[in-house]
Design a protein around this motif. Structure first.
Motif, PDB file in Angstrom:
ATOM      1  N   UNK A 273       7.259  -5.937  -4.598  1.00  0.00           N
ATOM      2  CA  UNK A 273       5.882  -6.399  -4.445  1.00  0.00           C
ATOM      3  C   UNK A 273       5.738  -7.875  -4.793  1.00  0.00           C
ATOM      4  N   UNK A 274       6.823  -8.463  -5.258  1.00  0.00           N
ATOM      5  CA  UNK A 274       6.757  -9.877  -5.645  1.00  0.00           C
ATOM      6  C   UNK A 274       6.964 -10.755  -4.411  1.00  0.00           C
ATOM      7  N   UNK A 275       5.965 -11.545  -4.118  1.00  0.00           N
ATOM      8  CA  UNK A 275       6.045 -12.406  -2.929  1.00  0.00           C
ATOM      9  C   UNK A 275       6.835 -13.662  -3.264  1.00  0.00           C
ATOM     10  N   UNK A 276       7.895 -13.950  -2.504  1.00  0.00           N
ATOM     11  CA  UNK A 276       8.654 -15.167  -2.776  1.00  0.00           C
ATOM     12  C   UNK A 276       7.751 -16.397  -2.619  1.00  0.00           C
ATOM     13  N   UNK A 277       7.792 -17.257  -3.573  1.00  0.00           N
ATOM     14  CA  UNK A 277       6.952 -18.452  -3.511  1.00  0.00           C
ATOM     15  C   UNK A 277       5.579 -18.258  -4.132  1.00  0.00           C
ATOM     16  N   UNK A 278       5.313 -17.053  -4.612  1.00  0.00           N
ATOM     17  CA  UNK A 278       4.041 -16.775  -5.285  1.00  0.00           C
ATOM     18  C   UNK A 278       2.970 -16.266  -4.341  1.00  0.00           C
ATOM     19  N   UNK A 279       1.835 -15.943  -4.895  1.00  0.00           N
ATOM     20  CA  UNK A 279       0.734 -15.398  -4.100  1.00  0.00           C
ATOM     21  C   UNK A 279       0.822 -13.892  -3.958  1.00  0.00           C
ATOM     22  N   UNK A 280      -0.100 -13.359  -3.160  1.00  0.00           N
ATOM     23  CA  UNK A 280      -0.151 -11.900  -2.997  1.00  0.00           C
ATOM     24  C   UNK A 280       0.226 -11.495  -1.579  1.00  0.00           C
ATOM     25  N   UNK A 281       0.917 -10.400  -1.462  1.00  0.00           N
ATOM     26  CA  UNK A 281       1.196  -9.827  -0.142  1.00  0.00           C
ATOM     27  C   UNK A 281      -0.081  -9.182   0.383  1.00  0.00           C
TER      28      UNK A 281
ATOM     29  N   UNK B 214       1.226  -8.726   5.745  1.00  0.00           N
ATOM     30  CA  UNK B 214       2.660  -9.012   5.606  1.00  0.00           C
ATOM     31  C   UNK B 214       3.440  -7.695   5.591  1.00  0.00           C
ATOM     32  N   UNK B 215       2.824  -6.687   4.985  1.00  0.00           N
ATOM     33  CA  UNK B 215       3.518  -5.406   4.793  1.00  0.00           C
ATOM     34  C   UNK B 215       2.632  -4.255   5.252  1.00  0.00           C
ATOM     35  N   UNK B 216       3.256  -3.155   5.558  1.00  0.00           N
ATOM     36  CA  UNK B 216       2.468  -1.946   5.813  1.00  0.00           C
ATOM     37  C   UNK B 216       3.066  -0.800   5.004  1.00  0.00           C
TER      38      UNK B 216
ATOM     39  N   UNK C   5       6.335  14.353  -0.809  1.00  0.00           N
ATOM     40  CA  UNK C   5       5.471  13.181  -0.587  1.00  0.00           C
ATOM     41  C   UNK C   5       6.391  11.994  -0.299  1.00  0.00           C
ATOM     42  N   UNK C   6       6.324  11.484   0.915  1.00  0.00           N
ATOM     43  CA  UNK C   6       7.209  10.375   1.298  1.00  0.00           C
ATOM     44  C   UNK C   6       6.392   9.134   1.616  1.00  0.00           C
ATOM     45  N   UNK C   7       6.802   8.021   1.046  1.00  0.00           N
ATOM     46  CA  UNK C   7       6.146   6.744   1.350  1.00  0.00           C
ATOM     47  C   UNK C   7       7.191   5.700   1.666  1.00  0.00           C
ATOM     48  N   UNK C   8       6.855   4.772   2.549  1.00  0.00           N
ATOM     49  CA  UNK C   8       7.776   3.669   2.841  1.00  0.00           C
ATOM     50  C   UNK C   8       6.991   2.379   3.058  1.00  0.00           C
ATOM     51  N   UNK C   9       7.618   1.292   2.672  1.00  0.00           N
ATOM     52  CA  UNK C   9       7.016  -0.035   2.789  1.00  0.00           C
ATOM     53  C   UNK C   9       7.781  -0.791   3.864  1.00  0.00           C
ATOM     54  N   UNK C  10       7.064  -1.382   4.818  1.00  0.00           N
ATOM     55  CA  UNK C  10       7.731  -2.090   5.913  1.00  0.00           C
ATOM     56  C   UNK C  10       7.271  -3.546   5.958  1.00  0.00           C
ATOM     57  N   UNK C  11       8.231  -4.426   6.132  1.00  0.00           N
ATOM     58  CA  UNK C  11       7.923  -5.855   6.329  1.00  0.00           C
ATOM     59  C   UNK C  11       7.579  -6.028   7.789  1.00  0.00           C
ATOM     60  N   UNK C  12       6.346  -6.411   8.086  1.00  0.00           N
ATOM     61  CA  UNK C  12       5.915  -6.425   9.485  1.00  0.00           C
ATOM     62  C   UNK C  12       6.569  -7.529  10.315  1.00  0.00           C
ATOM     63  N   UNK C  13       6.912  -8.628   9.697  1.00  0.00           N
ATOM     64  CA  UNK C  13       7.523  -9.739  10.466  1.00  0.00           C
ATOM     65  C   UNK C  13       8.930  -9.374  10.924  1.00  0.00           C
ATOM     66  N   UNK C  14       9.645  -8.646  10.099  1.00  0.00           N
ATOM     67  CA  UNK C  14      11.048  -8.365  10.423  1.00  0.00           C
ATOM     68  C   UNK C  14      11.299  -6.904  10.798  1.00  0.00           C
ATOM     69  N   UNK C  15      10.376  -6.037  10.435  1.00  0.00           N
ATOM     70  CA  UNK C  15      10.581  -4.608  10.680  1.00  0.00           C
ATOM     71  C   UNK C  15      11.475  -3.951   9.642  1.00  0.00           C
TER      72      UNK C  15
ATOM     73  N   UNK D 249      11.518  -0.721   0.745  1.00  0.00           N
ATOM     74  CA  UNK D 249      11.356   0.339  -0.265  1.00  0.00           C
ATOM     75  C   UNK D 249      10.930   1.638   0.403  1.00  0.00           C
ATOM     76  N   UNK D 250      11.445   2.720  -0.117  1.00  0.00           N
ATOM     77  CA  UNK D 250      10.927   4.035   0.245  1.00  0.00           C
ATOM     78  C   UNK D 250      11.206   5.010  -0.884  1.00  0.00           C
ATOM     79  N   UNK D 251      10.389   6.030  -0.951  1.00  0.00           N
ATOM     80  CA  UNK D 251      10.541   6.982  -2.054  1.00  0.00           C
ATOM     81  C   UNK D 251      10.006   8.341  -1.621  1.00  0.00           C
ATOM     82  N   UNK D 252      10.697   9.373  -2.102  1.00  0.00           N
ATOM     83  CA  UNK D 252      10.223  10.737  -1.865  1.00  0.00           C
ATOM     84  C   UNK D 252      10.022  11.417  -3.208  1.00  0.00           C
ATOM     85  N   UNK D 253       8.880  12.070  -3.353  1.00  0.00           N
ATOM     86  CA  UNK D 253       8.608  12.848  -4.576  1.00  0.00           C
ATOM     87  C   UNK D 253       8.441  14.300  -4.157  1.00  0.00           C
TER      88      UNK D 253
END
Lengths: 202, 146
Positions: free
Chosen positions: A60-68, A146-148, A171-181, A185-189
């Motif tokens: 969740x840390x955006x390179x260069x600072x700021x918020x995703x 930036x992300x979905x 419960x499955x979740x995944x994080x995708x970088x929209x610029x690169x696809x 991160x992904x996780x299943x509980x």
């Protein structure tokens, strides 16, 4: 006649008080027994584990600072239960924003707010002339995500033995970088339960 | 002599009645009865029996170490090492509460009761991470799964 009245009164007397008393749930420290179907405790537990994993991942840390800027994509309910997936995502989004590292967008995605587009349609319409120009959103002001975040809730019902069934909820979740696809991160509980095969899990 | 006998009896009775009320492993991790000990039920009548059983099987979960660190993104992480002195698997729930610099409890979606277990005579860990950077301290509560 008298007998009928007495009988009715007796039945009324005996049945009064047999009903289960209505109580409010202590949602902070609920000590109630587990249910076969998914309840709020399962969603709370799944959310806590998912968000802890996401925070720990460092993604969740955006390179260069700021918020995703994050958009909510599809969350599929593949269970036999009628679930509004907002039950999960409202908690996840809230927890993500509380980290101070992301901001959710209502411009696009499953959680888009219709007013964002309605207002722009209004601006471009004849009725838009009725509004003070500088109070309407200008073109090119929306910020793309930036992300979905997307996911799925799955359920498997298994026969454990003659009298017992096993219900597995994933419960499955995944994080995708929209610029690169790419998917950083992904996780299943998994929340598993065993109980009477007579009880229903939906 | 008679007064001394009464005094001793009272002290012993108080000791028996209060044993097992709460087992605190430090001030931050509260290991409640049922998690900390093998209990049948918890009342004055059965407690002596419970204590007798404990004398044979040993107590339950014991916190052996609590480690905390701030991760590279600034979130407070806590790891609790536990040892289950019992021969049986202990199932329990734990809940983290995160505190800010002023000691206020932070409202967090991750502060909910979570399931855990430790097999008999074994060491294991459970971990928590604050989802807010304001967290500087923590406390953990535990309870037996019903």
């Amino acid at each position: 006649m008298k007998v009928a009245i007495i009988t009715l009164l007796t039945i009324a007397l005996f049945t009064a008080g047999c009903q289960t008393k209505t109580t409010t749930i202590d949602i902070t420290n609920d000590e109630g027994k587990a249910l076969m179907a998914l309840d709020y405790r399962d969603f709370d537990q799944a959310t806590a584990r998912l968000i802890q994993s996401l925070v720990q991942s460092g993604e969740l840390k955006k390179p260069g600072g700021g918020k995703f800027v994050v958009a909510t994509a599809d969350i599929i309910n593949d269970t036999m239960q009628r679930i509004d997936t907002r039950q999960l995502m409202a908690k996840v989004e809230e927890a993500m924003m509380s980290t101070g590292m992301v901001i959710m967008t209502s411009a696009v995605g499953q959680e888009s707010d219709k007013m964002v587009t309605d207002l722009r349609d209004l601006r471009d319409s004849k009725e838009g002339e009725e509004f003070k120009g500088d109070t309407l959103a200008s073109k090119g002001t929306l910020i793309a995500p930036d992300l979905s975040i997307s996911g799925k809730i799955l359920q498997r019902n298994l026969k454990y033995d003659k009298k017992t069934q096993q219900v597995e909820d994933y419960f499955q979740l995944k994080l995708t970088e929209l610029a690169t696809g790419l998917r950083p991160w992904q996780k299943e509980v998994l929340i598993g339960k065993r109980g009477s095969s007579k009880s229903v899990s939906w | 002599m008679k007064i001394r006998w009464y005094f001793l009896t009272t002290v012993l009775a108080v000791a028996v009645l209060t044993t097992g009320c709460n087992s605190n492993s430090g001030s931050k991790v509260k290991v409640r009865e049922g998690v900390a000990s093998d209990s049948i039920t918890s009342n004055i009548i059965t407690r002596p029996i419970e204590m007798a059983i404990e004398a044979v099987t040993g107590p339950g979960v014991e916190v052996t170490q609590v480690t905390k660190r701030r991760n590279p993104d600034g979130f407070l992480e806590v790891q609790v090492n536990c040892f289950n002195n019992s021969k049986r698997t202990k199932r329990f729930q734990y809940k983290f509460q995160w505190l800010d610099a002023d000691g206020f409890v932070l409202d967090s979606r991750a502060s909910v009761w979570l399931d855990s277990s430790i097999t008999g005579k074994w060491e294991d860990v459970f971990k928590g991470i604050s989802t807010q950077k304001e967290a500087v301290d923590f406390r953990i509560d535990t309870r037996k799964i019903k």
